[in-house]
Design a protein around this motif. Structure first.
Motif, PDB file in Angstrom:
ATOM      1  N   VAL A  20      43.292  57.623  44.025  1.00  0.00           N
ATOM      2  CA  VAL A  20      41.599  57.900  43.559  1.00  0.00           C
ATOM      3  C   VAL A  20      40.399  57.999  44.847  1.00  0.00           C
ATOM      4  O   VAL A  20      39.216  57.710  44.960  1.00  0.00           O
ATOM      5  CB  VAL A  20      41.021  57.709  42.690  1.00  0.00           C
ATOM      6  CG1 VAL A  20      42.196  57.574  41.543  1.00  0.00           C
ATOM      7  CG2 VAL A  20      41.419  55.669  42.808  1.00  0.00           C
ATOM      8  N   GLY A  21      41.528  57.092  46.169  1.00  0.00           N
ATOM      9  CA  GLY A  21      39.753  56.784  47.106  1.00  0.00           C
ATOM     10  C   GLY A  21      40.440  55.559  48.173  1.00  0.00           C
ATOM     11  O   GLY A  21      41.409  55.070  47.672  1.00  0.00           O
ATOM     12  N   THR A  22      39.409  55.406  49.258  1.00  0.00           N
ATOM     13  CA  THR A  22      39.701  54.151  49.571  1.00  0.00           C
ATOM     14  C   THR A  22      38.489  52.861  49.349  1.00  0.00           C
ATOM     15  O   THR A  22      37.446  53.368  49.219  1.00  0.00           O
ATOM     16  CB  THR A  22      39.705  54.414  50.948  1.00  0.00           C
ATOM     17  OG1 THR A  22      38.813  54.742  51.476  1.00  0.00           O
ATOM     18  CG2 THR A  22      40.862  55.068  51.222  1.00  0.00           C
ATOM     19  N   VAL A  23      39.071  52.130  49.987  1.00  0.00           N
ATOM     20  CA  VAL A  23      37.342  50.692  50.064  1.00  0.00           C
ATOM     21  C   VAL A  23      37.896  50.401  51.300  1.00  0.00           C
ATOM     22  O   VAL A  23      38.953  49.951  51.391  1.00  0.00           O
ATOM     23  CB  VAL A  23      37.242  50.192  48.866  1.00  0.00           C
ATOM     24  CG1 VAL A  23      36.717  50.498  47.807  1.00  0.00           C
ATOM     25  CG2 VAL A  23      38.768  49.396  48.555  1.00  0.00           C
ATOM     26  N   ASP A  24      36.717  49.841  52.220  1.00  0.00           N
ATOM     27  CA  ASP A  24      37.107  49.013  52.879  1.00  0.00           C
ATOM     28  C   ASP A  24      37.199  46.442  52.744  1.00  0.00           C
ATOM     29  O   ASP A  24      36.349  47.007  52.323  1.00  0.00           O
ATOM     30  CB  ASP A  24      35.797  48.995  54.290  1.00  0.00           C
ATOM     31  CG  ASP A  24      36.067  49.632  54.890  1.00  0.00           C
ATOM     32  OD1 ASP A  24      37.124  50.443  54.758  1.00  0.00           O
ATOM     33  OD2 ASP A  24      34.713  50.833  55.651  1.00  0.00           O
ATOM     34  N   VAL A  25      37.693  46.493  53.223  1.00  0.00           N
ATOM     35  CA  VAL A  25      38.061  45.059  53.149  1.00  0.00           C
ATOM     36  C   VAL A  25      38.184  44.041  54.176  1.00  0.00           C
ATOM     37  O   VAL A  25      38.092  44.581  55.546  1.00  0.00           O
ATOM     38  CB  VAL A  25      39.780  44.481  52.645  1.00  0.00           C
ATOM     39  CG1 VAL A  25      39.873  42.967  52.217  1.00  0.00           C
ATOM     40  CG2 VAL A  25      39.658  45.239  50.888  1.00  0.00           C
ATOM     41  N   ALA A  26      36.853  43.621  54.569  1.00  0.00           N
ATOM     42  CA  ALA A  26      36.726  43.299  55.939  1.00  0.00           C
ATOM     43  C   ALA A  26      37.140  41.559  55.630  1.00  0.00           C
ATOM     44  O   ALA A  26      36.739  40.714  55.251  1.00  0.00           O
ATOM     45  CB  ALA A  26      34.992  42.857  56.177  1.00  0.00           C
ATOM     46  N   THR A  27      37.843  41.347  57.379  1.00  0.00           N
ATOM     47  CA  THR A  27      38.351  39.795  58.244  1.00  0.00           C
ATOM     48  C   THR A  27      37.523  39.186  59.108  1.00  0.00           C
ATOM     49  O   THR A  27      36.215  40.298  59.043  1.00  0.00           O
ATOM     50  CB  THR A  27      39.429  39.735  58.048  1.00  0.00           C
ATOM     51  OG1 THR A  27      39.487  40.349  59.075  1.00  0.00           O
ATOM     52  CG2 THR A  27      40.286  40.273  56.881  1.00  0.00           C
ATOM     53  N   ASP A  28      37.543  38.459  59.204  1.00  0.00           N
ATOM     54  CA  ASP A  28      36.519  37.573  60.889  1.00  0.00           C
ATOM     55  C   ASP A  28      37.173  38.795  61.785  1.00  0.00           C
ATOM     56  O   ASP A  28      36.342  39.297  62.674  1.00  0.00           O
ATOM     57  CB  ASP A  28      37.259  36.243  60.387  1.00  0.00           C
ATOM     58  CG  ASP A  28      36.698  34.793  59.615  1.00  0.00           C
ATOM     59  OD1 ASP A  28      35.803  35.269  58.652  1.00  0.00           O
ATOM     60  OD2 ASP A  28      37.189  33.902  59.270  1.00  0.00           O
ATOM     61  N   SER A  29      38.255  39.248  62.023  1.00  0.00           N
ATOM     62  CA  SER A  29      38.106  39.920  62.761  1.00  0.00           C
ATOM     63  C   SER A  29      38.799  41.341  62.916  1.00  0.00           C
ATOM     64  O   SER A  29      38.706  42.147  64.104  1.00  0.00           O
ATOM     65  CB  SER A  29      39.460  39.090  63.191  1.00  0.00           C
ATOM     66  OG  SER A  29      40.236  39.225  62.816  1.00  0.00           O
ATOM     67  N   ASP A  30      38.571  42.070  61.342  1.00  0.00           N
ATOM     68  CA  ASP A  30      39.068  43.339  60.660  1.00  0.00           C
ATOM     69  C   ASP A  30      38.440  44.337  60.158  1.00  0.00           C
ATOM     70  O   ASP A  30      37.598  43.485  58.947  1.00  0.00           O
ATOM     71  CB  ASP A  30      40.875  42.699  61.211  1.00  0.00           C
ATOM     72  CG  ASP A  30      41.626  44.783  60.952  1.00  0.00           C
ATOM     73  OD1 ASP A  30      40.553  45.544  61.406  1.00  0.00           O
ATOM     74  OD2 ASP A  30      42.139  44.648  60.742  1.00  0.00           O
TER      75      ASP A  30
END
Length: 243
Positions: A20-30
């Motif tokens: 159904v789609g995408t979401v972004d998950v941010a870490t300290d480096s990526d």
């Protein structure tokens, strides 16, 4: 939280509209772009309590709401994060398994349309390690065996604009150990770590008619084992901390 996955030969065949789609998950480096995988609707119940299909628009994940109770699946409002998605396939080797020990996970939630009786939830379960397809056909598991398979469960968010619960469960503990505010009935009372004056519509700390930020931290003890789940709800410089 373990991050290992189990490689399986085949996934479960399901109905279309899985991805159904995408979401972004941010870490300290990526920044990881995660696929949102809609739950399988193969397990039916007598009534379908308003939970409709999950949608994603501009990176915002929204559980759907139906206008009436209908017969059908109990799983319409659930979705999973995964590294990849293929229509009509559920593959547990793709499900996300984040290593959150000694880390903090932060997101923004909007509970303004979630009224009494609605449970807007975000939680962690070990589906990536589960090799049983389950009664729901998508490898779902939790501490209450909703789909016939038990596993450990961390409920970061369960609630609505009037209440909030955060709960740790091991695989055999359906009740778990929780904190927050609200809920209750003839034989139980929910936690009371804050009040309706602090959290709710027009609340003096968290006004649930507006979005607010959620942060959850997972500290460890000297042996590297999870020792607590520390919660923080924050809005306009004010916060509620519990755990």
């Amino acid at each position: 939280m373990k991050t290992a996955v189990l490689a399986l030969a085949l996934g479960a065949r399901v109905a279309a509209d899985t991805c159904v789609g995408t979401v972004d998950v941010a870490t300290d480096s990526d920044v990881m772009t995660m696929q949102v995988v809609r739950s399988n609707h193969s397990k039916t119940t007598d009534t379908f309590y308003y939970a409709g299909p999950v949608t994603v628009e501009d990176g915002v994940l929204s559980p759907g709401m139906l206008e009436e109770v209908i017969s059908g699946s109990r799983n319409g409002g659930r979705a999973y994060l995964a590294s990849s998605c293929e229509e009509e396939i559920y593959d547990p080797t793709t499900y996300a398994a984040f290593d959150l020990l000694d880390k903090t996970f932060t997101y923004t939630t909007d509970m303004s349309n979630a009224d009494c009786g609605c449970n807007g939830a975000l939680y962690l379960v070990s589906m990536a390690q589960n090799k049983e397809e389950s009664e729901c056909g998508d490898y779902y598991c939790d501490a209450n065996s909703v789909c016939g398979v038990r596993c450990s469960e961390i409920d970061i968010q369960e609630g609505n604009k009037h209440s909030w619960h955060s709960t740790l469960h091991d695989a055999q503990d359906g009740a778990g150990a929780g904190a927050g505010y609200g809920g209750g009935g003839d034989e139980w009372n929910g936690p009371r770590d804050f009040t309706s004056e602090q959290y709710g519509p027009g609340g003096n700390t968290i006004d649930t008619t507006m979005p607010f930020q959620v942060s959850v931290s997972f500290p460890t003890d000297s042996s590297g084992q999870l020792s607590a789940m520390n919660m923080k709800l924050e809005q306009d410089g004010k916060s509620l901390e519990f755990g």
